[in-house]
Design a protein around this motif. Structure first.
Motif, mmCIF file in Angstrom:
data_model
loop_
_atom_site.group_PDB
_atom_site.id
_atom_site.type_symbol
_atom_site.label_atom_id
_atom_site.label_comp_id
_atom_site.label_asym_id
_atom_site.label_seq_id
_atom_site.Cartn_x
_atom_site.Cartn_y
_atom_site.Cartn_z
ATOM 1 N N UNK A 1 38.702 54.935 50.051
ATOM 2 C CA UNK A 1 39.215 55.534 48.823
ATOM 3 C C UNK A 1 40.203 54.563 48.196
ATOM 4 N N UNK A 2 39.876 54.054 47.015
ATOM 5 C CA UNK A 2 40.782 53.179 46.285
ATOM 6 C C UNK A 2 41.789 54.001 45.512
ATOM 7 N N UNK A 3 43.074 53.698 45.699
ATOM 8 C CA UNK A 3 44.135 54.430 45.004
ATOM 9 C C UNK A 3 44.863 53.465 44.083
ATOM 10 N N UNK A 4 44.816 53.763 42.802
ATOM 11 C CA UNK A 4 45.293 52.854 41.774
ATOM 12 C C UNK A 4 46.379 53.534 40.959
ATOM 13 N N UNK A 5 47.356 52.755 40.489
ATOM 14 C CA UNK A 5 48.394 53.328 39.638
ATOM 15 C C UNK A 5 49.438 52.304 39.273
ATOM 16 N N UNK A 6 50.185 52.592 38.219
ATOM 17 C CA UNK A 6 51.268 51.707 37.799
ATOM 18 C C UNK A 6 52.352 51.652 38.868
ATOM 19 N N UNK A 7 53.270 50.680 38.709
ATOM 20 C CA UNK A 7 54.469 50.664 39.542
ATOM 21 C C UNK A 7 55.249 51.946 39.288
ATOM 22 N N UNK A 8 55.600 52.641 40.369
ATOM 23 C CA UNK A 8 56.366 53.875 40.216
ATOM 24 C C UNK A 8 55.525 55.079 39.857
ATOM 25 N N UNK B 1 42.981 52.597 50.280
ATOM 26 C CA UNK B 1 43.272 51.213 49.879
ATOM 27 C C UNK B 1 44.085 51.252 48.583
ATOM 28 N N UNK B 2 45.393 50.963 48.695
ATOM 29 C CA UNK B 2 46.297 51.003 47.541
ATOM 30 C C UNK B 2 46.472 49.588 47.006
ATOM 31 N N UNK B 3 46.244 49.396 45.723
ATOM 32 C CA UNK B 3 46.399 48.064 45.149
ATOM 33 C C UNK B 3 46.601 48.155 43.638
ATOM 34 N N UNK B 4 47.040 47.004 43.047
ATOM 35 C CA UNK B 4 47.095 46.870 41.589
ATOM 36 C C UNK B 4 45.964 45.995 41.077
ATOM 37 N N UNK B 5 45.222 45.367 42.006
ATOM 38 C CA UNK B 5 44.224 44.372 41.625
ATOM 39 C C UNK B 5 42.891 45.061 41.338
ATOM 40 N N UNK B 6 42.550 45.124 40.068
ATOM 41 C CA UNK B 6 41.417 45.927 39.629
ATOM 42 C C UNK B 6 40.089 45.405 40.171
ATOM 43 N N UNK B 7 39.893 44.082 40.157
ATOM 44 C CA UNK B 7 38.616 43.549 40.632
ATOM 45 C C UNK B 7 38.442 43.793 42.125
ATOM 46 N N UNK C 1 53.575 39.114 41.329
ATOM 47 C CA UNK C 1 53.129 39.658 42.620
ATOM 48 C C UNK C 1 53.540 41.124 42.736
ATOM 49 N N UNK C 2 52.568 41.980 42.981
ATOM 50 C CA UNK C 2 52.846 43.398 43.181
ATOM 51 C C UNK C 2 52.969 44.200 41.911
ATOM 52 N N UNK C 3 52.670 43.591 40.740
ATOM 53 C CA UNK C 3 52.805 44.304 39.473
ATOM 54 C C UNK C 3 51.471 44.895 39.028
ATOM 55 N N UNK C 4 51.543 46.008 38.285
ATOM 56 C CA UNK C 4 50.339 46.599 37.714
ATOM 57 C C UNK C 4 49.938 45.830 36.454
ATOM 58 N N UNK C 5 48.757 46.142 35.924
ATOM 59 C CA UNK C 5 48.209 45.341 34.826
ATOM 60 C C UNK C 5 49.071 45.400 33.567
ATOM 61 N N UNK C 6 49.667 46.570 33.303
ATOM 62 C CA UNK C 6 50.527 46.677 32.130
ATOM 63 C C UNK C 6 51.772 45.810 32.261
ATOM 64 N N UNK C 7 52.373 45.790 33.444
ATOM 65 C CA UNK C 7 53.567 44.979 33.680
ATOM 66 C C UNK C 7 53.226 43.493 33.672
ATOM 67 N N UNK C 8 52.061 43.144 34.238
ATOM 68 C CA UNK C 8 51.625 41.749 34.214
ATOM 69 C C UNK C 8 51.490 41.261 32.779
ATOM 70 N N UNK C 9 50.878 42.074 31.942
ATOM 71 C CA UNK C 9 50.717 41.721 30.528
ATOM 72 C C UNK C 9 52.075 41.449 29.885
#
Length: 503
Positions: free
Chosen positions: A31-38, A194-200, A429-437
């Motif tokens: 199970x992939x668990x995705x979400x912004x920081x916080x 599996x918790x991550x910020x990496x979409x691919x 490192x460790x940031x979600x896609x919105x924060x990376x942008x």
């Protein structure tokens, strides 16, 4: 073993970290668990593993309601968690770390290390982890240390394994090896979160994906039917651009000039082998390379954390080879370190205290021998707003923030002041896609305002997206240079240089 969370709610004061969450975790599935920081991912998993007690809702295991008073209850129920920051004793062996707390004993309650090694080796062989039970942790690369963490939860008979940001510090090669391990665990009937910020990555490894936003499950889906674009929008609630929007650079005078820099490691081998490079004002120079090829030592030498054996470092025309960290800071050098916990922050200090770690002695905050704390706290609050550091208060200890929010705090502190040179190591490192942008936009903004920007990243996409010039490091040397101002650089050529192949 199947696990179900029903109506899980958790509050920290006025902050609702988890809001009536429903989640189903099935045996033999990733199970992939995705979400912004916080967004509440780690809080939810801490509840599942027994670290936190929910304010509302229940946990069901195979249809039966259970209550966890502490992590021991979670472990006894078959739930194991591999945390983002490893919890290993460096001077202990692999076997000693794995059995710590549940040590097998022999006559007179003496520790039976022979049995411990045998048990660890059996688990090791069963799941193909390929770890030497007698190796010291401090001698192992990061990717192998992570396998030790997995050994720990398997030793405790975990049927549900929670992996929190498991690839954050792994090289691309280590990620592929790690995915094979995850698949073997899934095929053995384990339930994997599996918790991550990496979409691919989450699209590649997951059988099912759930997305968390503001403490709620906002979307679920089949990875085969999802794209990185749709996942990003589900995470942050708006379309996210994956391309770095930047104009052509207007490079000026050299801001950083490194000549013939050498640095020896503890074995008297070259960590830096006659490195020479230049960063001009108004350009971004990216350093690519597999981690462990001298990038860390180069950044430490440039920022004053270590002294090179030979060579010179010129910053804005001045020789700073022997200058202190504070002297370089006062001249306008910013530094985002690769390891925020070790050298970027003090976890027990408040967010406000961390925001002024590099400027508390400045007259801006000085009042005789005292710090002007109201001013520092006001500044910290503004930085938090500007960089979306999600915290209920600037008085909260920084160690209580999520990893991504800790990273944004460090980046905000370094970029929200007058600078001439920005040295950023693993800045997202460790940031979600919105924060990376957003961080990428700020780095390009610093370049466009005339700063020299040096980026070190293990993410090749980040290097290729941000850089005007790319340098490749291999075994402590600069082995290749690519000009990215006239169009995209050949990714394969960069990859070959990273592997040490000559043209």
């Amino acid at each position: 073993m199947d696990v179900e969370l029903r109506g899980i709610t958790k509050r920290f004061g006025p902050v609702v970290a988890n809001d009536a969450i429903n989640l189903h975790i099935r045996a033999g599935e990733v199970l992939g668990l995705l979400g912004e920081n916080g967004a509440g991912k780690s809080t939810m998993m801490n509840i599942l593993s027994g670290l936190y007690t929910p304010d509302e809702g229940e946990i069901l295991i195979d249809g039966k309601s259970v209550t966890f008073e502490d992590p021991g209850d979670g472990i006894a129920a078959g739930i194991g968690m591999v945390h983002q920051h490893f919890m290993l004793v460096p001077v202990f062996t692999v076997a000693e770390n794995v059995v710590l707390g549940v040590e097998p004993t022999g006559r007179f309650d003496y520790l039976d290390l022979k049995t411990a090694r045998k048990q660890v080796r059996e688990i090791n062989d069963r799941y193909g982890l390929e770890v030497d039970p007698d190796a010291l942790i401090e001698s192992l690369p990061v990717g192998i240390q992570q396998r030790v963490e997995i050994l720990k939860v398997l030793f405790r008979s975990a049927d549900v394994i929670i992996l929190d940001e498991p690839t954050a510090v792994l090289t691309p090669q280590e990620v592929e090896d790690f995915f094979e391990i995850v698949r073997s665990l899934r095929d053995a009937g384990k339930a994997i979160v599996f918790i991550t910020h990496k979409l691919h990555e989450i699209l590649e490894i997951s059988d099912r994906i759930s997305v968390l936003r503001h403490g709620r499950i906002t979307g679920e889906g089949d990875p085969a039917k999802l794209t990185t674009e749709t996942l990003a929008e589900m995470m942050v609630g708006r379309p996210v651009s994956f391309a770095v929007d930047k104009a052509a650079p207007k490079a000026g005078a050299p801001m950083l000039t490194v000549s013939d820099l050498c640095l020896l490691d503890e074995h008297d081998d070259f960590a830096l082998d006659h490195v020479s490079l230049q960063v001009r004002s108004g350009e971004v120079v990216g350093i690519a390379g597999v981690q462990g090829n001298g990038q860390t030592e180069l950044v430490e030498a440039l920022t004053g954390l270590t002294r090179p054996a030979t060579g010179t470092i010129l910053f804005d025309g001045q020789d700073v080879t022997r200058s202190s960290v504070r002297e370089r800071h006062r001249m306008g050098m910013a530094h985002v370190p690769e390891d925020r916990l070790r050298s970027g922050m003090i976890a027990s200090f408040s967010v406000a205290e961390n925001m002024v770690l590099n400027s508390y002695y400045d007259p801006t905050y000085g009042r005789g021998l005292e710090i002007d704390w109201p001013k520092a706290q006001t500044t910290a609050a503004r930085y938090c707003i500007d960089f979306d550091v999600r915290t209920p208060s600037v008085f909260l200890p920084a160690g209580h923030l999520s990893g991504g929010n800790q990273q944004k705090m460090v980046v905000a502190r370094e970029l929200e002041r007058e600078t001439k040179l920005v040295i950023a190591s693993q800045p997202t490192r460790g940031l979600d896609v919105g924060s990376i942008e957003y961080i990428h936009e700020r780095l390009i903004e610093a370049r466009d305002e005339g700063d020299g920007v040096l980026i070190v990243s293990s993410e090749l996409d980040e290097i290729m997206g941000l850089s005007d010039r790319i340098l490749v490091m291999f075994e402590g040397r600069i082995v290749a240079e690519f000009d990215a101002t006239n169009g995209p650089v050949d990714r394969n050529a960069v990859g070959l240089a990273m592997a040490g192949a000559s043209e």
